[in-house]
Design a protein around this motif. Structure first.
Motif, PDB file in Angstrom:
ATOM      1  N   MET A   8       0.680  -1.141   0.045  1.00 42.54           N
ATOM      2  CA  MET A   8      -0.182   0.030  -0.044  1.00 42.54           C
ATOM      3  C   MET A   8       0.786   1.029   0.015  1.00 42.54           C
ATOM      4  SD  MET A   8      -3.405  -0.258  -0.253  1.00 42.54           S
ATOM      5  CE  MET A   8      -3.504   1.410  -0.071  1.00 42.54           C
ATOM      6  N   HIS A  13       0.642   4.735  -2.202  1.00 43.04           N
ATOM      7  CA  HIS A  13       0.893   6.367  -1.788  1.00 43.04           C
ATOM      8  C   HIS A  13       2.126   7.120  -2.163  1.00 43.04           C
ATOM      9  CE1 HIS A  13      -1.855   6.267   1.878  1.00 43.04           C
ATOM     10  NE2 HIS A  13      -1.844   5.351   1.795  1.00 43.04           N
ATOM     11  N   SER A 109      -0.076  14.416  11.182  1.00 42.50           N
ATOM     12  CA  SER A 109       0.810  13.616  10.028  1.00 42.50           C
ATOM     13  C   SER A 109       2.361  14.277  10.066  1.00 42.50           C
ATOM     14  CB  SER A 109       0.263  13.806   8.882  1.00 42.50           C
ATOM     15  OG  SER A 109      -0.909  13.069   8.691  1.00 42.50           O
ATOM     16  N   ASN A 130       3.546  17.194   8.170  1.00 48.56           N
ATOM     17  CA  ASN A 130       3.351  16.744   6.777  1.00 48.56           C
ATOM     18  C   ASN A 130       4.109  16.401   5.877  1.00 48.56           C
ATOM     19  OD1 ASN A 130       0.423  17.049   7.961  1.00 48.56           O
ATOM     20  ND2 ASN A 130       0.079  19.070   6.609  1.00 48.56           N
ATOM     21  N   TRP A 148       2.833   9.429   9.417  1.00 52.31           N
ATOM     22  CA  TRP A 148       2.022   9.257   8.748  1.00 52.31           C
ATOM     23  C   TRP A 148       0.836   8.223   9.142  1.00 52.31           C
ATOM     24  CZ3 TRP A 148      -0.072  12.747   4.224  1.00 52.31           C
ATOM     25  CH2 TRP A 148       0.551  13.947   4.169  1.00 52.31           C
ATOM     26  N   GLU A 149      -0.300   8.158   9.445  1.00 53.98           N
ATOM     27  CA  GLU A 149      -1.027   7.327  10.141  1.00 53.98           C
ATOM     28  C   GLU A 149      -0.845   6.241   9.001  1.00 53.98           C
ATOM     29  OE1 GLU A 149      -4.887   9.203  11.068  1.00 53.98           O
ATOM     30  OE2 GLU A 149      -4.397   8.648  13.172  1.00 53.98           O
ATOM     31  N   TYR A 153      -0.781   2.129  10.187  1.00 54.53           N
ATOM     32  CA  TYR A 153      -2.211   1.765  10.776  1.00 54.53           C
ATOM     33  C   TYR A 153      -2.749   0.461  10.524  1.00 54.53           C
ATOM     34  CZ  TYR A 153      -6.519   3.553  12.980  1.00 54.53           C
ATOM     35  OH  TYR A 153      -7.334   3.652  14.065  1.00 54.53           O
TER      36      TYR A 153
ATOM     37  N   PHE B  92      -4.465  20.808  20.777  1.00 58.41           N
ATOM     38  CA  PHE B  92      -4.376  19.446  19.924  1.00 58.41           C
ATOM     39  C   PHE B  92      -5.569  18.474  20.606  1.00 58.41           C
ATOM     40  CE2 PHE B  92      -3.290  16.655  17.187  1.00 58.41           C
ATOM     41  CZ  PHE B  92      -2.902  15.154  17.654  1.00 58.41           C
ATOM     42  N   GLN B 148      -4.164  18.447   3.088  1.00 55.91           N
ATOM     43  CA  GLN B 148      -2.780  17.485   3.015  1.00 55.91           C
ATOM     44  C   GLN B 148      -2.560  17.053   4.428  1.00 55.91           C
ATOM     45  OE1 GLN B 148       0.105  20.019   1.220  1.00 55.91           O
ATOM     46  NE2 GLN B 148      -0.856  19.701  -1.045  1.00 55.91           N
ATOM     47  N   GLY B 149      -2.372  15.909   4.722  1.00 54.68           N
ATOM     48  CA  GLY B 149      -1.970  15.390   5.958  1.00 54.68           C
ATOM     49  C   GLY B 149      -3.316  15.064   6.540  1.00 54.68           C
ATOM     50  N   SER B 150      -3.102  15.656   7.975  1.00 50.07           N
ATOM     51  CA  SER B 150      -4.565  15.174   8.882  1.00 50.07           C
ATOM     52  C   SER B 150      -5.252  16.384   8.815  1.00 50.07           C
ATOM     53  CB  SER B 150      -4.051  14.939  10.142  1.00 50.07           C
ATOM     54  OG  SER B 150      -2.903  13.585   9.717  1.00 50.07           O
ATOM     55  N   ASN B 171      -4.915  19.098  11.447  1.00 50.23           N
ATOM     56  CA  ASN B 171      -4.851  18.459  12.816  1.00 50.23           C
ATOM     57  C   ASN B 171      -6.022  18.371  13.652  1.00 50.23           C
ATOM     58  OD1 ASN B 171      -2.195  17.998  11.726  1.00 50.23           O
ATOM     59  ND2 ASN B 171      -1.140  19.395  13.127  1.00 50.23           N
ATOM     60  N   TRP B 191      -8.586  12.480   8.855  1.00 52.05           N
ATOM     61  CA  TRP B 191      -7.595  11.951   9.293  1.00 52.05           C
ATOM     62  C   TRP B 191      -7.485  10.370   8.715  1.00 52.05           C
ATOM     63  CZ3 TRP B 191      -3.963  12.634  13.895  1.00 52.05           C
ATOM     64  CH2 TRP B 191      -3.879  13.973  14.084  1.00 52.05           C
ATOM     65  N   GLU B 192      -6.431   9.768   8.414  1.00 52.76           N
ATOM     66  CA  GLU B 192      -6.422   8.707   7.818  1.00 52.76           C
ATOM     67  C   GLU B 192      -6.978   7.651   8.982  1.00 52.76           C
ATOM     68  OE1 GLU B 192      -2.078   8.422   6.819  1.00 52.76           O
ATOM     69  OE2 GLU B 192      -2.496   8.791   4.839  1.00 52.76           O
ATOM     70  N   HIS B 193      -6.899   7.572  10.098  1.00 51.39           N
ATOM     71  CA  HIS B 193      -7.533   6.734  10.831  1.00 51.39           C
ATOM     72  C   HIS B 193      -9.042   6.793  11.013  1.00 51.39           C
ATOM     73  CE1 HIS B 193      -7.568  10.153  13.898  1.00 51.39           C
ATOM     74  NE2 HIS B 193      -8.886   9.874  13.797  1.00 51.39           N
ATOM     75  N   TYR B 196      -8.714   4.550   7.218  1.00 49.35           N
ATOM     76  CA  TYR B 196      -7.784   3.723   6.190  1.00 49.35           C
ATOM     77  C   TYR B 196      -8.096   1.993   6.363  1.00 49.35           C
ATOM     78  CZ  TYR B 196      -3.172   3.488   4.137  1.00 49.35           C
ATOM     79  OH  TYR B 196      -2.285   3.130   3.149  1.00 49.35           O
ATOM     80  N   LYS B 200      -8.483   2.311   2.586  1.00 47.27           N
ATOM     81  CA  LYS B 200      -7.044   2.565   2.431  1.00 47.27           C
ATOM     82  C   LYS B 200      -6.908   3.861   1.929  1.00 47.27           C
ATOM     83  CE  LYS B 200      -6.258  -1.947   3.088  1.00 47.27           C
ATOM     84  NZ  LYS B 200      -7.738  -2.423   3.213  1.00 47.27           N
ATOM     85  N   ASN B 201      -6.010   4.145   0.955  1.00 47.04           N
ATOM     86  CA  ASN B 201      -5.545   5.521   0.522  1.00 47.04           C
ATOM     87  C   ASN B 201      -6.627   6.316  -0.070  1.00 47.04           C
ATOM     88  OD1 ASN B 201      -5.016   4.034  -1.817  1.00 47.04           O
ATOM     89  ND2 ASN B 201      -3.756   5.591  -2.337  1.00 47.04           N
TER      90      ASN B 201
END
Lengths: 198, 228
Positions: A8, A13, A109, A130, A148-149, A153, B92, B148-150, B171, B191-193, B196, B200-201
């Motif tokens: 993955m 990615h 991230s 990031n 990054w998660e 994960y 946070f 981009q990112g979380s 964030n 967030w990816e959690h 995911y 997935k992505n």
């Protein structure tokens, strides 16, 4: 790090970043001629990143990350690199603790790095968010950990600490780090000037 | 220390997820979900909901409480540099608690009306500001995918200008960090959690499917309270 994660992470990615970057570069004559290092620094634009920065930096970061690991990694660095770590952190254990602490306290991230700082002329543990990368500040990365998660994960769910520990104990490539350190010393003079006494 | 901990256990505001101690320091606890972990499938898997609620949200709460306690001590001692140092952790972790508490209310099983478009004044406002529900969804999805990112993507109400806005935050920054007059109506965790294990992505697929379990009734209630 499981095969599924690598498939993955690398196959989707990382590949996504590469293809995204190539598509962006097709449209831009000026950026097209740069090397990847130059591209990262130029698109960072001193803190006001251009749209290509995310892809460029993430391509760089992931290339670096894969090379920071090896099968059967972990253990300890040796010789000069170990000496420098002991000089700048007190002990290898202390460095390891600092690195793991950085991993646990990073918000959102990002990445954790062991860098050689150019002006301070010492090793340090650095967190970035990031896609940001220490080369934009002209420092020299020695190893990195992707936080990054998506990097952990599938294997560890939300247990960042376990992932970071496994990286330190089983994956990190001190051989790669030593090679990078040797190259870095061509750019940063770490020795004390030896002033001869007449 | 032990006495205070004892007192916080015999909490007062049980249903609010809040308890008080002798010194007036509130501690927060994990709010219950108004539905089962598996009730939002197939849009969001039960595995994700359980991890998201029991691990991620709980961790934000635990660390938020810890940071607040440290802040309280630092304030009592007049230790300004520690007070300022703690702001990052409070933003946070506190933000994580605030945002996720809203998120759970933004979701509801299909059987309970998940995905049903809003009737009433919010529906009108959406058509006025965005043209149509489809246009709003498309905008939120494209901004959410572009984070981009979380971060989070929000449908918010500017209560001064009485206008609906689509915003993203990084964030765990709550929506107010983008404007002090912004009230969150809907937030989607990107967030990816949040997706995911299932998607997935492919964040765009998650965004496309999450609309099936969005609770517009809750969003309408918040809207009508601010714009009666």
């Amino acid at each position: 790090m499981s095969r599924r994660t690598l498939e993955m992470h690398w196959g989707e990615h990382h590949r996504g970043y590469v293809e995204g970057l190539n598509k962006q570069l097709e449209k831009d004559d000026i950026l097209y001629g740069h090397t990847l290092d130059e591209l990262v620094k130029v698109t960072y634009n001193n803190g006001n990143p251009l749209p290509e920065f995310n892809n460029a930096a993430q391509v760089w970061n992931h290339d670096f990350f894969w090379e920071s690991m090896q099968p059967g990694g972990g253990d300890m660095p040796r010789l000069g690199l170990l000496e420098q770590i002991e000089k700048d952190f007190g002990s290898f254990t202390n460095f390891k603790e600092k690195f793991l602490e950085a991993a646990l306290t990073l918000f959102g991230s990002g990445w954790v790095w062991l860098v050689l700082k150019r002006t301070e002329r010492c090793l340090a543990v650095v967190k970035t968010s990031n896609a940001i990368n220490p080369i934009v500040w002209d420092d020299i990365p020695i190893i990195s950990l992707d936080l990054w998660e998506h990097a952990y994960y599938l294997d560890y769910k939300n247990d960042k600490g376990k992932y970071a520990n496994v990286f330190m104990n089983h994956l990190v490539s001190w051989n790669a780090a030593a090679a990078r350190m040797a190259r870095a010393e061509a750019f940063v003079n770490l020795g004390e000037p030896k002033i001869p006494i007449a | 220390m032990a006495l205070r901990t004892l007192l916080t256990r015999k909490s007062l505001g049980l249903g609010l997820g809040v308890s008080q101690s002798v010194r007036g320091l509130q501690t927060f606890s994990l709010p219950d979900l108004p539905y089962d972990y598996g009730a939002l499938e197939p849009a969001i898997s039960g595995e994700i909901m359980k991890l998201h609620h029991q691990k991620h949200h709980q961790t934000y709460i635990t660390n938020y409480n810890k940071a607040l306690e440290q802040l309280h001590e630092a304030m009592e001692k007049g230790d300004s540099s520690t007070v300022v140092k703690l702001q990052g952790a409070i933003k946070f972790n506190g933000g994580g608690h605030v945002n996720h508490s809203i998120f759970w209310k933004n979701l509801t099983p299909v059987q309970e009306g998940g995905g049903e478009p809003p009737k009433g004044s919010l529906g009108w406002a959406i058509d006025t500001h965005f043209g149509s529900m489809e246009a709003l969804v498309a905008k939120i999805n494209s901004e959410g995918a572009a984070v981009q990112g979380s971060g989070w993507v929000w449908l918010g109400l500017d209560k001064e200008l009485k206008k609906l806005v689509v915003e993203t935050t990084a964030n765990q920054d709550p929506l107010v960090t983008k404007g002090p007059n912004l009230v969150p109506l809907l937030g989607i965790d990107v967030w990816e959690h949040a997706y995911y294990l299932q998607y997935k992505n492919v964040r765009p697929d998650y965004l496309k499917n999450v609309w099936k379990v969005i609770d517009w009734k809750y969003a309408s209630e918040v809207y009508e309270k601010e714009c009666p």
